[in-house]
Design an enzyme around this catalytic site. Structure first.
Site, PDB file in Angstrom:
ATOM      1  N   LYS A  48       3.633 -15.449   1.808  1.00  0.00           N
ATOM      2  CA  LYS A  48       3.768 -16.017   0.821  1.00  0.00           C
ATOM      3  C   LYS A  48       5.308 -16.359   0.462  1.00  0.00           C
ATOM      4  O   LYS A  48       6.053 -15.749  -0.422  1.00  0.00           O
ATOM      5  CB  LYS A  48       3.235 -15.120  -0.530  1.00  0.00           C
ATOM      6  CG  LYS A  48       3.208 -15.720  -1.870  1.00  0.00           C
ATOM      7  CD  LYS A  48       2.003 -16.988  -2.031  1.00  0.00           C
ATOM      8  CE  LYS A  48       2.341 -17.745  -3.375  1.00  0.00           C
ATOM      9  NZ  LYS A  48       1.504 -18.768  -3.571  1.00  0.00           N
ATOM     10  N   TYR A  50       0.807  -1.065  -0.077  1.00  0.00           N
ATOM     11  CA  TYR A  50      -0.024  -0.130  -0.107  1.00  0.00           C
ATOM     12  C   TYR A  50       0.864   1.140   0.219  1.00  0.00           C
ATOM     13  O   TYR A  50       0.509   2.174  -0.698  1.00  0.00           O
ATOM     14  CB  TYR A  50      -1.061   0.122   1.290  1.00  0.00           C
ATOM     15  CG  TYR A  50      -1.986  -0.610   1.183  1.00  0.00           C
ATOM     16  CD1 TYR A  50      -2.224  -2.086   0.784  1.00  0.00           C
ATOM     17  CD2 TYR A  50      -3.378  -0.067   1.452  1.00  0.00           C
ATOM     18  CE1 TYR A  50      -3.477  -2.604   0.653  1.00  0.00           C
ATOM     19  CE2 TYR A  50      -4.743  -0.691   1.069  1.00  0.00           C
ATOM     20  CZ  TYR A  50      -4.733  -2.055   0.674  1.00  0.00           C
ATOM     21  OH  TYR A  50      -5.974  -2.507   0.728  1.00  0.00           O
ATOM     22  N   ASP A  54      -6.099  -7.518   3.964  1.00  0.00           N
ATOM     23  CA  ASP A  54      -7.212  -6.729   3.257  1.00  0.00           C
ATOM     24  C   ASP A  54      -8.325  -7.766   2.677  1.00  0.00           C
ATOM     25  O   ASP A  54      -9.237  -7.816   2.976  1.00  0.00           O
ATOM     26  CB  ASP A  54      -6.861  -5.773   2.295  1.00  0.00           C
ATOM     27  CG  ASP A  54      -7.986  -5.159   1.492  1.00  0.00           C
ATOM     28  OD1 ASP A  54      -8.833  -4.636   2.136  1.00  0.00           O
ATOM     29  OD2 ASP A  54      -8.056  -4.971   0.406  1.00  0.00           O
ATOM     30  N   ASP A  74     -12.093  -9.532   4.393  1.00  0.00           N
ATOM     31  CA  ASP A  74     -13.144  -9.589   3.652  1.00  0.00           C
ATOM     32  C   ASP A  74     -13.708 -11.077   3.694  1.00  0.00           C
ATOM     33  O   ASP A  74     -15.004 -11.344   3.916  1.00  0.00           O
ATOM     34  CB  ASP A  74     -13.229  -9.082   2.188  1.00  0.00           C
ATOM     35  CG  ASP A  74     -13.555  -7.654   2.289  1.00  0.00           C
ATOM     36  OD1 ASP A  74     -13.350  -6.665   3.373  1.00  0.00           O
ATOM     37  OD2 ASP A  74     -13.958  -7.152   1.228  1.00  0.00           O
ATOM     38  N   ASP A 125      -2.407 -18.312  -0.051  1.00  0.00           N
ATOM     39  CA  ASP A 125      -3.496 -19.156  -1.168  1.00  0.00           C
ATOM     40  C   ASP A 125      -4.160 -20.302  -0.222  1.00  0.00           C
ATOM     41  O   ASP A 125      -5.400 -20.325  -0.182  1.00  0.00           O
ATOM     42  CB  ASP A 125      -3.006 -19.458  -2.303  1.00  0.00           C
ATOM     43  CG  ASP A 125      -1.570 -20.165  -2.396  1.00  0.00           C
ATOM     44  OD1 ASP A 125      -1.081 -20.131  -0.957  1.00  0.00           O
ATOM     45  OD2 ASP A 125      -1.150 -20.690  -3.297  1.00  0.00           O
TER      46      ASP A 125
HETATM   47  C1  IPM Z   1     -10.595  -1.801   4.179  1.00  0.00           C
HETATM   48  C2  IPM Z   1     -10.797  -1.217   2.852  1.00  0.00           C
HETATM   49  C3  IPM Z   1      -9.560  -0.070   2.391  1.00  0.00           C
HETATM   50  C4  IPM Z   1      -8.488  -0.854   2.212  1.00  0.00           C
HETATM   51  C5  IPM Z   1      -9.927   0.566   1.156  1.00  0.00           C
HETATM   52  C6  IPM Z   1     -11.318   1.346   1.212  1.00  0.00           C
HETATM   53  C7  IPM Z   1      -8.663   1.631   0.902  1.00  0.00           C
HETATM   54  O1  IPM Z   1     -10.808  -1.907   1.873  1.00  0.00           O
HETATM   55  O2  IPM Z   1     -10.251  -1.046   5.004  1.00  0.00           O
HETATM   56  O3  IPM Z   1     -10.453  -2.999   4.072  1.00  0.00           O
HETATM   57  O4  IPM Z   1      -8.152  -1.367   1.178  1.00  0.00           O
HETATM   58  O5  IPM Z   1      -7.691  -0.961   3.311  1.00  0.00           O
HETATM   59 MG    MG Z   2     -10.621  -4.100   2.692  1.00  0.00          MG
END
Ligand code: IPM
Ligand code: MG
Length: 357
Positions: free
Chosen positions: A187, A137, A243, A247, A219
């Site tokens: 990884k 990032y 990240d 999710d 993975d």
């Molecule tokens: C998160 C989000 C952010 C990230 C975005 C909105 C920049 O996806 O906090 O997980 O990628 O960190």
């Molecule tokens: Mg995210």
């Protein structure tokens, strides 16, 4: 002196869920002052930067930030500095919020909502610890350019050992207070940063002989998370893997709208750390303004804020218990309502929580 919380609702469903979350927070702590300011697309649309100076000044004088979400389709493809997400990027960097803590829990009664068989997710309780201020990032160079007439782009993945050490310690410490299992994800079969990551985590592990540490390639980790989620306790990983995996872990619960997060860093002291608290879910512009968004993640983020930044474990626990009680009592927002159960609006769900506080 009363504490100030910077309330940055942002875009999409952010304003709807954060206002009810702030109301729950001030219900348990009427002395806390939530001051609202513009961030993300909400600021850009006024001709301001994604993180206006005024907003930053508010954050500077606040004990913590309660953050909604940023991101809107009309900004897709623009340079990072002109996108709503830039605000988050800068806040994390400038306040050194390197430790992103994402607890993933399935509330009793919501097992059926998961995309996995309910026996796989019943009682699920894990934490993803994501490194938040390093890796791909933030590494430089980071740019798009034309070389010899050919367009190219570069992002740089870089980690320094101290960055890995401090996030590894957070993982070990959290595991110590729980089931004493830590899974480090990397990884290392391909990436140099991952080889360093694994070596440093192994080194720190010597300070934590009571914790059972294992390593997974990212993975494989993505696969094991849906195959045997109950085996995970604390997962620690670098920024981008975290990240993605958070999710994935989040949707195991049936609704990404239920999961809070805390981003903590170098400022403050235990219990009074400066932090940013936000739902894991994004801005969800498709359902924005309809009062259907689930405010659970926002409300639980406020609880985390009380615990880590306002040193008020009791108030945090009261809110968490109230959310559980609301679910037990059958309260459901639209995405979770099954078998003809009434779908509550954002406000009505928050009222159901407030009734139990
Ligand atoms: C998160 C989000 C952010 C990230 C975005 C909105 C920049 O996806 O906090 O997980 O990628 O960190
Ligand atoms: Mg995210």
């Amino acid at each position: 002196m009363s504490d100030t919380v910077a309330l940055l609702p942002g875009d999409g469903v952010g304003p709807e869920v954060m206002r009810v979350a702030a109301a729950v927070l001030t219900r348990v702590r009427p002395d806390v002052e939530c001051v609202e300011a513009l961030v993300g697309g909400a600021a850009l649309s006024q001709g301001l930067p994604a993180l206006p100076d005024e907003t930053r000044a508010l954050c500077d004088r606040s004990a913590a930030i309660l953050f909604g979400s940023v991101g809107l389709p009309q900004y897709e493809g623009k340079p990072l500095e002109q996108r709503p997400e830039y605000a988050l990027f800068v806040l994390r960097r400038d306040y050194e919020l390197y430790a992103n803590i994402r607890p993933v829990r399935v509330f009793a009664g919501l097992e059926e909502a998961s995309s996995l068989r309910s026996e796989l997710v019943t009682g699920l309780d894990l934490i993803v610890v994501r490194e938040l201020t390093g890796g791909i990032y933030y590494g430089r160079p980071k740019e798009q350019r034309t070389v010899d007439g050919i367009e190219e782009a570069v992002d740089t993945m870089i980690y320094r050992a101290p960055e890995i050490e401090r996030i590894a310690r957070i993982g070990f410490e959290l595991a110590r207070g729980r089931r004493k299992r830590l899974t480090s994800v990397d990884k290392q079969n391909i990436l140099e940063t991952s080889r360093l990551w694994r070596r440093v985590v192994e080194r720190i592990a010597k300070e934590y002989p009571d914790i059972k540490l294992d390593h997974l390639l990212v993975d494989n980790a993505a696969m094991q998370l849906v195959r045997r989620p109950g085996d995970f306790d604390v997962i620690v990983t670098e920024n981008m893997f975290g990240d993605i995996l958070s999710d994935e872990a989040a949707i195991l619960t049936g609704s990404i709208g239920t999961l809070p997060s805390a981003s903590l860093g170098t400022k403050g002291r235990p219990g009074r750390q400066f932090g940013l608290y936000e739902p894991i879910a994004g801005s969800a512009p498709d359902i924005a303004g309809k009062s259907v968004a689930n405010p659970t993640a926002a409300i639980l983020s406020a609880a985390m804020l009380l615990r880590y930044s306002l040193d008020d474990d009791a108030a945090a626990t009261r809110i968490e218990r109230a959310v559980e009680a609301a679910y037990r009592g059958g309260a459901r927002t639209a995405e979770l309502a099954r078998n003809g159960a009434a779908a509550l609006s954002t406000q009505a769900f928050a009222d159901a929580v407030a009734a139990h506080v």
